[in-house]
Design a protein around this motif. Structure first.
Motif, PDB file in Angstrom:
ATOM      1  N   ILE B 176      -5.109   4.866  -1.673  1.00  0.00           N
ATOM      2  CA  ILE B 176      -3.625   4.819  -0.958  1.00  0.00           C
ATOM      3  C   ILE B 176      -2.500   4.490  -1.600  1.00  0.00           C
ATOM      4  O   ILE B 176      -1.326   4.873  -1.524  1.00  0.00           O
ATOM      5  CB  ILE B 176      -3.747   4.054   0.305  1.00  0.00           C
ATOM      6  CG1 ILE B 176      -2.808   4.483   1.577  1.00  0.00           C
ATOM      7  CG2 ILE B 176      -3.434   2.466   0.100  1.00  0.00           C
ATOM      8  CD1 ILE B 176      -3.200   3.981   2.779  1.00  0.00           C
ATOM      9  N   ASN B 177      -2.591   3.824  -3.039  1.00  0.00           N
ATOM     10  CA  ASN B 177      -1.741   3.388  -3.933  1.00  0.00           C
ATOM     11  C   ASN B 177      -0.876   4.707  -4.331  1.00  0.00           C
ATOM     12  O   ASN B 177       0.250   4.771  -4.802  1.00  0.00           O
ATOM     13  CB  ASN B 177      -2.128   2.796  -4.854  1.00  0.00           C
ATOM     14  CG  ASN B 177      -3.247   3.169  -5.736  1.00  0.00           C
ATOM     15  OD1 ASN B 177      -4.256   3.704  -5.111  1.00  0.00           O
ATOM     16  ND2 ASN B 177      -2.922   3.087  -6.975  1.00  0.00           N
ATOM     17  N   ALA B 178      -1.644   5.855  -4.399  1.00  0.00           N
ATOM     18  CA  ALA B 178      -1.030   7.119  -4.765  1.00  0.00           C
ATOM     19  C   ALA B 178      -0.208   7.727  -3.705  1.00  0.00           C
ATOM     20  O   ALA B 178       0.689   8.798  -3.789  1.00  0.00           O
ATOM     21  CB  ALA B 178      -1.947   8.168  -4.955  1.00  0.00           C
ATOM     22  N   ALA B 179       0.027   7.044  -2.322  1.00  0.00           N
ATOM     23  CA  ALA B 179       0.680   8.024  -1.282  1.00  0.00           C
ATOM     24  C   ALA B 179       2.038   7.765  -1.611  1.00  0.00           C
ATOM     25  O   ALA B 179       2.667   8.876  -1.265  1.00  0.00           O
ATOM     26  CB  ALA B 179       0.435   7.190  -0.071  1.00  0.00           C
ATOM     27  N   PRO B 180       2.887   7.070  -2.417  1.00  0.00           N
ATOM     28  CA  PRO B 180       4.217   6.984  -2.389  1.00  0.00           C
ATOM     29  C   PRO B 180       4.781   8.507  -3.001  1.00  0.00           C
ATOM     30  O   PRO B 180       5.913   8.646  -2.782  1.00  0.00           O
ATOM     31  CB  PRO B 180       4.495   5.876  -3.273  1.00  0.00           C
ATOM     32  CG  PRO B 180       3.604   4.779  -3.023  1.00  0.00           C
ATOM     33  CD  PRO B 180       2.454   5.628  -2.765  1.00  0.00           C
ATOM     34  N   PRO B 187       8.440   1.597   1.293  1.00  0.00           N
ATOM     35  CA  PRO B 187       8.398   0.925   0.131  1.00  0.00           C
ATOM     36  C   PRO B 187       7.144   1.199  -0.652  1.00  0.00           C
ATOM     37  O   PRO B 187       6.045   0.699  -0.094  1.00  0.00           O
ATOM     38  CB  PRO B 187       8.825  -0.496   0.304  1.00  0.00           C
ATOM     39  CG  PRO B 187       9.542  -0.688   1.663  1.00  0.00           C
ATOM     40  CD  PRO B 187       8.942   0.554   2.378  1.00  0.00           C
ATOM     41  N   PRO B 188       7.038   1.568  -1.893  1.00  0.00           N
ATOM     42  CA  PRO B 188       5.678   1.901  -2.365  1.00  0.00           C
ATOM     43  C   PRO B 188       4.875   0.496  -2.685  1.00  0.00           C
ATOM     44  O   PRO B 188       3.743   0.619  -2.729  1.00  0.00           O
ATOM     45  CB  PRO B 188       5.999   2.548  -3.806  1.00  0.00           C
ATOM     46  CG  PRO B 188       7.490   2.305  -3.970  1.00  0.00           C
ATOM     47  CD  PRO B 188       8.076   2.112  -2.729  1.00  0.00           C
ATOM     48  N   GLY B 189       5.744  -0.523  -2.680  1.00  0.00           N
ATOM     49  CA  GLY B 189       4.860  -1.852  -2.949  1.00  0.00           C
ATOM     50  C   GLY B 189       3.744  -2.231  -1.750  1.00  0.00           C
ATOM     51  O   GLY B 189       2.714  -2.749  -2.144  1.00  0.00           O
ATOM     52  N   ILE B 190       4.192  -1.587  -0.456  1.00  0.00           N
ATOM     53  CA  ILE B 190       2.911  -1.680   0.693  1.00  0.00           C
ATOM     54  C   ILE B 190       1.851  -0.854   0.403  1.00  0.00           C
ATOM     55  O   ILE B 190       0.782  -1.735   0.464  1.00  0.00           O
ATOM     56  CB  ILE B 190       3.774  -1.053   1.828  1.00  0.00           C
ATOM     57  CG1 ILE B 190       5.064  -2.418   2.375  1.00  0.00           C
ATOM     58  CG2 ILE B 190       2.667  -1.164   3.138  1.00  0.00           C
ATOM     59  CD1 ILE B 190       5.752  -1.936   3.524  1.00  0.00           C
ATOM     60  N   PHE B 191       2.108   0.273  -0.289  1.00  0.00           N
ATOM     61  CA  PHE B 191       0.832   0.787  -0.501  1.00  0.00           C
ATOM     62  C   PHE B 191       0.016   0.131  -1.583  1.00  0.00           C
ATOM     63  O   PHE B 191      -1.366  -0.078  -1.486  1.00  0.00           O
ATOM     64  CB  PHE B 191       1.073   2.363  -0.749  1.00  0.00           C
ATOM     65  CG  PHE B 191       1.560   3.003   0.252  1.00  0.00           C
ATOM     66  CD1 PHE B 191       0.905   3.456   1.345  1.00  0.00           C
ATOM     67  CD2 PHE B 191       2.905   3.429   0.210  1.00  0.00           C
ATOM     68  CE1 PHE B 191       1.357   4.188   2.416  1.00  0.00           C
ATOM     69  CE2 PHE B 191       3.403   4.125   1.109  1.00  0.00           C
ATOM     70  CZ  PHE B 191       2.761   4.619   2.468  1.00  0.00           C
ATOM     71  N   ASP B 192       0.808  -0.385  -2.698  1.00  0.00           N
ATOM     72  CA  ASP B 192      -0.015  -1.260  -3.642  1.00  0.00           C
ATOM     73  C   ASP B 192      -0.755  -2.373  -3.083  1.00  0.00           C
ATOM     74  O   ASP B 192      -1.845  -2.738  -3.457  1.00  0.00           O
ATOM     75  CB  ASP B 192       1.089  -1.530  -4.676  1.00  0.00           C
ATOM     76  CG  ASP B 192       1.440  -0.393  -5.607  1.00  0.00           C
ATOM     77  OD1 ASP B 192       0.553   0.709  -5.666  1.00  0.00           O
ATOM     78  OD2 ASP B 192       2.300  -0.391  -6.623  1.00  0.00           O
ATOM     79  N   TYR B 193       0.254  -2.962  -2.145  1.00  0.00           N
ATOM     80  CA  TYR B 193      -0.438  -4.190  -1.698  1.00  0.00           C
ATOM     81  C   TYR B 193      -1.832  -4.039  -0.787  1.00  0.00           C
ATOM     82  O   TYR B 193      -2.848  -4.873  -0.945  1.00  0.00           O
ATOM     83  CB  TYR B 193       0.392  -5.058  -0.859  1.00  0.00           C
ATOM     84  CG  TYR B 193       0.001  -6.455  -0.676  1.00  0.00           C
ATOM     85  CD1 TYR B 193      -0.049  -7.516  -1.570  1.00  0.00           C
ATOM     86  CD2 TYR B 193      -0.703  -6.783   0.569  1.00  0.00           C
ATOM     87  CE1 TYR B 193      -0.645  -8.329  -1.439  1.00  0.00           C
ATOM     88  CE2 TYR B 193      -1.267  -7.820   0.920  1.00  0.00           C
ATOM     89  CZ  TYR B 193      -1.153  -8.769  -0.263  1.00  0.00           C
ATOM     90  OH  TYR B 193      -2.102 -10.149  -0.029  1.00  0.00           O
ATOM     91  N   SER B 197      -7.863  -1.097  -4.953  1.00  0.00           N
ATOM     92  CA  SER B 197      -8.223  -0.536  -6.318  1.00  0.00           C
ATOM     93  C   SER B 197      -6.934  -1.396  -7.191  1.00  0.00           C
ATOM     94  O   SER B 197      -7.334  -1.674  -8.405  1.00  0.00           O
ATOM     95  CB  SER B 197      -7.849   0.976  -6.531  1.00  0.00           C
ATOM     96  OG  SER B 197      -6.931   1.278  -5.876  1.00  0.00           O
ATOM     97  N   VAL B 198      -5.809  -1.477  -6.749  1.00  0.00           N
ATOM     98  CA  VAL B 198      -4.714  -2.014  -7.543  1.00  0.00           C
ATOM     99  C   VAL B 198      -5.165  -3.589  -7.978  1.00  0.00           C
ATOM    100  O   VAL B 198      -4.758  -3.986  -8.982  1.00  0.00           O
ATOM    101  CB  VAL B 198      -3.177  -2.028  -6.491  1.00  0.00           C
ATOM    102  CG1 VAL B 198      -2.151  -2.523  -7.315  1.00  0.00           C
ATOM    103  CG2 VAL B 198      -3.059  -0.493  -6.456  1.00  0.00           C
ATOM    104  N   HIS B 199      -5.432  -4.346  -6.887  1.00  0.00           N
ATOM    105  CA  HIS B 199      -5.667  -5.741  -7.107  1.00  0.00           C
ATOM    106  C   HIS B 199      -7.065  -5.873  -8.002  1.00  0.00           C
ATOM    107  O   HIS B 199      -6.967  -6.888  -8.573  1.00  0.00           O
ATOM    108  CB  HIS B 199      -5.963  -6.474  -5.773  1.00  0.00           C
ATOM    109  CG  HIS B 199      -5.007  -6.365  -4.719  1.00  0.00           C
ATOM    110  ND1 HIS B 199      -3.884  -7.392  -4.818  1.00  0.00           N
ATOM    111  CD2 HIS B 199      -4.810  -5.500  -3.749  1.00  0.00           C
ATOM    112  CE1 HIS B 199      -3.224  -6.989  -3.803  1.00  0.00           C
ATOM    113  NE2 HIS B 199      -3.510  -5.791  -3.155  1.00  0.00           N
TER     114      HIS B 199
END
Lengths: 313, 237
Positions: B176-180, B187-193, B197-199
């Motif tokens: 989902i971090n690719a969604a932005p 805000p793309p930070g939300i998807f990252d959060y 996989s990001v963490h």
């Protein structure tokens, strides 16, 4: 020991049981009798804490099965009708698991497992995988897991269904012996079984309790609508007509048996019409060959009660 | 606690009397061995386990749904849930016991890869810190995946349905971090959060971030809590 009050359960719109009320005393064996889908399993599941009623209350050993579910469940041993077991475990490891989750520990646990293996005559099968056992033996494992923690109340749903006649006899004896020091509720649709094993019977049909009593009292109470059966030689129509005129006669049915006909007379409760009927028949010059009262078996009572319900509905 | 362990122990035994544990562990080791060998023998070879950690996290994403699908779905299918729920057990004990059994399998799989770092120390001079945090990270990822699988298994009596839906949830969250790239306005930070996989990246590079730790623990807690509630709801149907 068990107090059930106005228990009602809906599945969606379907009314499974309605205002079921009964009590069971300590040490009693109670039979739950009824045709399929009468509400026996629903009532037992509620008592066992598997699901809550839509309304009404049930208490086991003083604990409400909904509000104090955990305490109630500690005191109940339950065997569902389908006897669901973990088929990939051995008998002993299965019982060990159940003994542990029911609070037994250490030496006492092992001792108790050995005991129930013995009680349920599973001693030779302790290391057999449950999946390889026949239905009769699975039933024994089902009973063994229900009694392993020495519960005060034992709930057995159709404990003899689907097993061979010899094992049925053994299972009944087992239940009777278990009932000596604990309260047992069992359901059945086999009448002689309930008659044999149970001290009290609840007849349930279409979700409602239609009768509660000792098996012998049930027959006696319904002897109220006592039947007289007789064999008479004569014209059927006239015989029926004059019998119906008698005070206290509710209904007359007949079937022909060769030259003679067999008449069954339903009499109103408490009346003994034998003498009057004999007098009448002899007086009219018909040949009275045989006359006797017919005591209703539990089976007749059961049919009568459940049929009556249906015709009312 | 005893009850939880009794259930965990029973489930573990079932894993090993059926082929499930052996198959999942073998497949995991086989594919990881392939990636590890590739990462230490190519021309860009480095003395780290990162070349194994990233593929391993993705293999876990595929394998844990298979590990967890049985846990509650089969109980419902076989009707054994009736005896489990009428035993004097709390729903929390049932869920935690089953969770621990799968976590033990994932732990065992990871323990069997510990000879990779041993090899690294034997032939090279790796930085030990990223190895330690890497293993901690992947165990946390495993625990998050198991909790999702346990939740979907509580919803159905069909094991395949449980596996596919947990795989779907995990894959969507993982990517989902690719969604932005195509969803604007959030805000793309939300998807990252919210993406696990990001963490995980921080752990692999030797960063022990308390935020990531809290993330994985709360991720697991949310789905375990949902599984408990789902089991509880069964009593009210």
């Amino acid at each position: 020991m068990i107090e059930v009050e106005n228990l009602t359960k809906y599945y969606g719109d379907f009314l499974a049981i309605e205002n079921v009320t009964f009590q069971v005393q300590k040490g009693e064996i109670l039979g739950f009798l009824g045709p399929n889908a009468a509400g026996k399993t629903t009532t037992m599941r509620i008592l066992a804490g598997y699901m809550p009623p839509s309304s009404g209350t049930a208490k086991v050993a003083g604990f409400d099965v909904v509000e104090q579910s955990l305490e109630a469940r500690k005191r109940i041993g339950y065997m569902p009708e389908t006897v669901p077991l973990y088929t990939d475990m051995t008998v002993e490891s299965y019982l060990d698991f159940h003994a542990t989750i029911k609070g037994l520990r250490g030496k006492k646990k092992q001792q108790r497992i050995d005991e129930v293996l013995d009680i349920c005559r599973l001693g030779d099968y302790y290391d057999v995988i449950i999946g390889k056992l026949s239905k009769g033996y699975r039933q024994r494992v089902g009973i063994a897991q229900a009694i392993v923690h020495e519960p005060e109340v034992l709930i057995l749903d159709e404990p003899t269904i689907g097993i061979d006649p010899k094992q049925v006899v053994e299972t009944r004896q087992l239940i009777k012996s278990l009932g000596r020091d604990r309260t047992v509720i069992l359901s059945s649709h086999i009448l002689p079984e309930v008659n044999m094993v149970c001290e009290r019977v609840i007849i349930i049909n279409e979700g409602r309790v239609v009768a509660v009593d000792r098996p012998e009292n049930l027959s006696a109470a319904l002897k109220g609508s006592e039947q007289i059966q007789m064999e008479v030689r004569g014209a059927i129509k006239e015989i029926v007509a004059s019998l119906r005129e008698l005070k206290g006669v509710q209904d007359v049915t007949w079937e022909s048996a060769g030259e003679n006909n067999i008449f069954t007379v339903d009499c109103s409760p408490g009346s003994d019409l034998r003498e009057e009927i004999a007098h009448l028949i002899v007086g009219k010059g018909w040949g009275l060959i045989n006359l006797q009262t017919k005591r209703m078996s539990l089976e007749d009572i059961f049919l009568k009660l459940t049929m009556k319900e249906e015709s009312e509905a | 606690m005893r009850n939880t362990l009794a259930i965990a122990w029973k489930e573990l035994r079932t894993y090993f009397v059926t082929p499930m544990a052996y198959v999942v562990i073998s497949v995991f080791l086989l594919i990881n061995g392939y990636f590890f060998a590739a990462s230490v023998s190519g021309s860009f070879a480095e003395a780290s386990i990162r070349g194994f950690l990233f593929p391993a996290s993705f293999i876990l994403l595929i394998l844990t749904p298979l590990l967890t699908m049985r846990l509650l779905a089969e109980e419902q299918k076989m009707g054994t849930i009736e005896l489990l729920l009428t035993a004097p057990l709390r729903d929390t004990e049932v869920i935690m016991g089953k969770f621990l059994s799968s976590l033990a399998i994932v732990g065992a799989m990871l323990a069997l890869t510990l000879w990779y770092p041993v090899l690294l120390f034997w032939f090279g001079n790796p930085d030990p810190f990223p190895i330690i945090t890497g293993y901690l990270g992947i165990l946390l990822v495993g625990s998050a995946f198991i909790s999702v699988g346990l939740f979907t298994s509580s919803l159905t009596s069909n094991q395949i349905a449980a596996a596919i839906s947990s795989f779907g949830i995990l894959l969507l969250l993982w990517l989902i971090n690719a969604a932005p790239q195509f969803i604007k306005g959030i805000p793309p930070g939300i998807f990252d959060y919210i993406s696990p996989s990001v963490h995980f990246r921080d752990f692999a590079y030797g960063v022990l971030d308390i935020k990531a730790l809290v993330y994985y623990l709360s991720f697991s807690a949310i789905f375990l809590f949902s599984a408990i509630k789902s089991l509880e709801a069964r009593r009210w149907r």
